[in-house]
Design an enzyme around this catalytic site. Structure first.
Site, PDB file in Angstrom:
ATOM      1  N   TRP A  12     -19.835  -3.999 -13.997  1.00  0.00           N
ATOM      2  CA  TRP A  12     -19.638  -4.489 -15.367  1.00  0.00           C
ATOM      3  C   TRP A  12     -18.873  -3.489 -16.245  1.00  0.00           C
ATOM      4  O   TRP A  12     -18.519  -3.803 -17.371  1.00  0.00           O
ATOM      5  CB  TRP A  12     -20.999  -4.829 -16.013  1.00  0.00           C
ATOM      6  CG  TRP A  12     -21.753  -5.917 -15.313  1.00  0.00           C
ATOM      7  CD1 TRP A  12     -21.350  -6.644 -14.225  1.00  0.00           C
ATOM      8  CD2 TRP A  12     -23.063  -6.413 -15.646  1.00  0.00           C
ATOM      9  NE1 TRP A  12     -22.319  -7.552 -13.856  1.00  0.00           N
ATOM     10  CE2 TRP A  12     -23.380  -7.430 -14.718  1.00  0.00           C
ATOM     11  CE3 TRP A  12     -24.004  -6.091 -16.629  1.00  0.00           C
ATOM     12  CZ2 TRP A  12     -24.590  -8.125 -14.762  1.00  0.00           C
ATOM     13  CZ3 TRP A  12     -25.207  -6.778 -16.668  1.00  0.00           C
ATOM     14  CH2 TRP A  12     -25.497  -7.783 -15.747  1.00  0.00           C
ATOM     15  N   LYS A  13     -18.665  -2.282 -15.740  1.00  0.00           N
ATOM     16  CA  LYS A  13     -17.921  -1.246 -16.497  1.00  0.00           C
ATOM     17  C   LYS A  13     -18.475  -1.150 -17.922  1.00  0.00           C
ATOM     18  O   LYS A  13     -19.675  -1.279 -18.120  1.00  0.00           O
ATOM     19  CB  LYS A  13     -16.419  -1.529 -16.442  1.00  0.00           C
ATOM     20  CG  LYS A  13     -15.914  -1.698 -15.002  1.00  0.00           C
ATOM     21  CD  LYS A  13     -14.408  -1.701 -14.869  1.00  0.00           C
ATOM     22  CE  LYS A  13     -14.016  -1.862 -13.407  1.00  0.00           C
ATOM     23  NZ  LYS A  13     -12.577  -1.813 -13.183  1.00  0.00           N
ATOM     24  N   HIS A  97     -15.919   6.088  -8.547  1.00  0.00           N
ATOM     25  CA  HIS A  97     -14.992   5.027  -8.972  1.00  0.00           C
ATOM     26  C   HIS A  97     -13.694   5.671  -9.481  1.00  0.00           C
ATOM     27  O   HIS A  97     -13.718   6.723 -10.099  1.00  0.00           O
ATOM     28  CB  HIS A  97     -15.633   4.164 -10.068  1.00  0.00           C
ATOM     29  CG  HIS A  97     -14.844   2.925 -10.329  1.00  0.00           C
ATOM     30  ND1 HIS A  97     -13.722   2.920 -11.121  1.00  0.00           N
ATOM     31  CD2 HIS A  97     -14.983   1.655  -9.865  1.00  0.00           C
ATOM     32  CE1 HIS A  97     -13.212   1.694 -11.144  1.00  0.00           C
ATOM     33  NE2 HIS A  97     -13.965   0.909 -10.386  1.00  0.00           N
ATOM     34  N   GLU A  99     -11.911   5.081 -11.917  1.00  0.00           N
ATOM     35  CA  GLU A  99     -11.871   5.358 -13.362  1.00  0.00           C
ATOM     36  C   GLU A  99     -12.584   6.666 -13.683  1.00  0.00           C
ATOM     37  O   GLU A  99     -12.220   7.368 -14.622  1.00  0.00           O
ATOM     38  CB  GLU A  99     -12.453   4.162 -14.131  1.00  0.00           C
ATOM     39  CG  GLU A  99     -11.459   3.008 -14.152  1.00  0.00           C
ATOM     40  CD  GLU A  99     -12.077   1.616 -14.157  1.00  0.00           C
ATOM     41  OE1 GLU A  99     -13.259   1.482 -14.515  1.00  0.00           O
ATOM     42  OE2 GLU A  99     -11.370   0.661 -13.779  1.00  0.00           O
ATOM     43  N   GLY A 175      -7.721  -4.324 -12.077  1.00  0.00           N
ATOM     44  CA  GLY A 175      -7.476  -4.880 -13.410  1.00  0.00           C
ATOM     45  C   GLY A 175      -6.039  -5.300 -13.646  1.00  0.00           C
ATOM     46  O   GLY A 175      -5.638  -5.544 -14.780  1.00  0.00           O
ATOM     47  N   GLY A 236     -14.602  -6.337 -10.631  1.00  0.00           N
ATOM     48  CA  GLY A 236     -14.672  -5.912 -12.026  1.00  0.00           C
ATOM     49  C   GLY A 236     -14.614  -7.115 -12.948  1.00  0.00           C
ATOM     50  O   GLY A 236     -15.609  -7.808 -13.170  1.00  0.00           O
ATOM     51  N   GLY A 237     -13.427  -7.399 -13.469  1.00  0.00           N
ATOM     52  CA  GLY A 237     -13.242  -8.457 -14.458  1.00  0.00           C
ATOM     53  C   GLY A 237     -13.910  -9.785 -14.125  1.00  0.00           C
ATOM     54  O   GLY A 237     -14.590 -10.379 -14.972  1.00  0.00           O
TER      55      GLY A 237
HETATM   56  P1  13P Z   1     -11.044  -5.658 -11.196  1.00  0.00           P
HETATM   57  O1  13P Z   1     -11.787  -6.646 -10.336  1.00  0.00           O
HETATM   58  O2  13P Z   1     -11.148  -5.983 -12.659  1.00  0.00           O
HETATM   59  O3  13P Z   1      -9.651  -5.445 -10.717  1.00  0.00           O
HETATM   60  O4  13P Z   1     -11.804  -4.242 -11.034  1.00  0.00           O
HETATM   61  C1  13P Z   1     -12.087  -3.751  -9.784  1.00  0.00           C
HETATM   62  C2  13P Z   1     -13.004  -2.599  -9.918  1.00  0.00           C
HETATM   63  O5  13P Z   1     -12.620  -1.553 -10.404  1.00  0.00           O
HETATM   64  C3  13P Z   1     -14.391  -2.769  -9.467  1.00  0.00           C
HETATM   65  O6  13P Z   1     -15.057  -1.547  -9.419  1.00  0.00           O
END
Ligand code: 13P
Length: 252
Positions: A12-13, A97, A99, A175, A236-237
């Site tokens: 969910w970031k 991750h 990020e 993303g 993610g999204g």
């Molecule tokens: P997205 O699915 O938004 O591309 O993100 C992937 C992600 O970083 C999952 O950890």
């Protein structure tokens, strides 16, 4: 050929406060059948871990933290230990991750320290690796991934790593809507399994789940899951809405 249970994981970031996380967890719990034959995991923010774990206590959905610190206690303002994450009710933790690597100074050394602490605390680690766009263009993908796996998993035995999950997330696919092609994903996943087999143990490599992450949606999950060495997805999204995430979970 090992029988690997697929794992569909939602990261969910930095989304959803406590109330939103609880409401979403309740909705997911209703939308995902209790007898689903894939493992499902969600990773809310730290502040929502405890309420989400309480809410999903009797559900098949596992809860993960998005990161952790390697020390157990002490003067480390702002940090959260593996034991604290366990005490919320979590069973899993995401480590390394991209990020965290890109924006918060995560390195293969810190990934390794976190991995050891996670395993000592009995958490199932989801270890993220992946090359950047520049690295792929410079044809360094395999070199980069091999280093990330070898350094990240360094000093651990095959027995200690038995629960560990790898997540291949090419940075350029996160993303962006640019999913790696099935050929690229299969090539990398087969390579990663070989790195684990050569560096650790063949049985471990056969049993280890390797997830793909990077613009996974309900529209592309089936073709990714059909690949021999893909054992799930880190989303993610598309994990932020009930319909899209439960659609991914029910990819079959
Ligand atoms: P997205 O699915 O938004 O591309 O993100 C992937 C992600 O970083 C999952 O950890």
């Amino acid at each position: 050929m090992a029988n690997r249970t697929p794992l569909i994981a939602g990261n969910w970031k930095l989304h959803k406060d406590c109330a939103e996380s609880i409401a979403f967890a309740e909705a997911l719990n209703k939308a995902i059948p209790a007898d689903i034959d894939v493992d499902v995991m969600v990773a809310p923010t730290f502040t929502a871990l405890y309420p989400v774990c309480e809410c999903l206590k009797t559900s098949p959905i596992a809860v993960a933290a998005q990161d952790m610190f390697w020390e157990t206690k002490g003067a480390w303002t702002g940090e959260i230990s593996a034991e604290m994450i366990r005490s919320c009710g979590c069973t899993h933790v995401i480590i390394g991750h991209s990020e965290r690597r890109q924006f918060f100074g995560e390195t293969d050394e810190t990934v390794n320290a976190k991995l050891k602490a996670a395993l000592s605390a009995g958490l199932i680690p989801v270890i993220c690796i992946g090359e950047t766009d520049e690295e792929r263009k410079a044809e360094k993908t395999f070199e980069v991934l091999e280093t990330q796996v070898k350094m990240g998993l360094k000093g651990l035995s095959a027995a200690e790593l038995s629960s560990a999950v790898l997540a291949y997330e090419p940075v350029w696919a996160i993303g962006t809507g640019n999913t790696a092609t099935p050929e690229m994903v299969q090539e990398v996943h087969a390579f990663l399994r070989k790195v684990v087999a050569d560096g650790f143990q063949k049985e471990l490599a056969n049993a280890m789940r390797i997830l793909y992450g990077g613009s996974v949606k309900s529209g592309n999950i089936a073709e990714l899951m059909a690949l021999e060495d893909v054992d799930g997805a880190l989303v993610g999204g598309a994990s932020l809405e009930t319909e899209s995430f439960s659609g991914i979970v029910r990819y079959k």
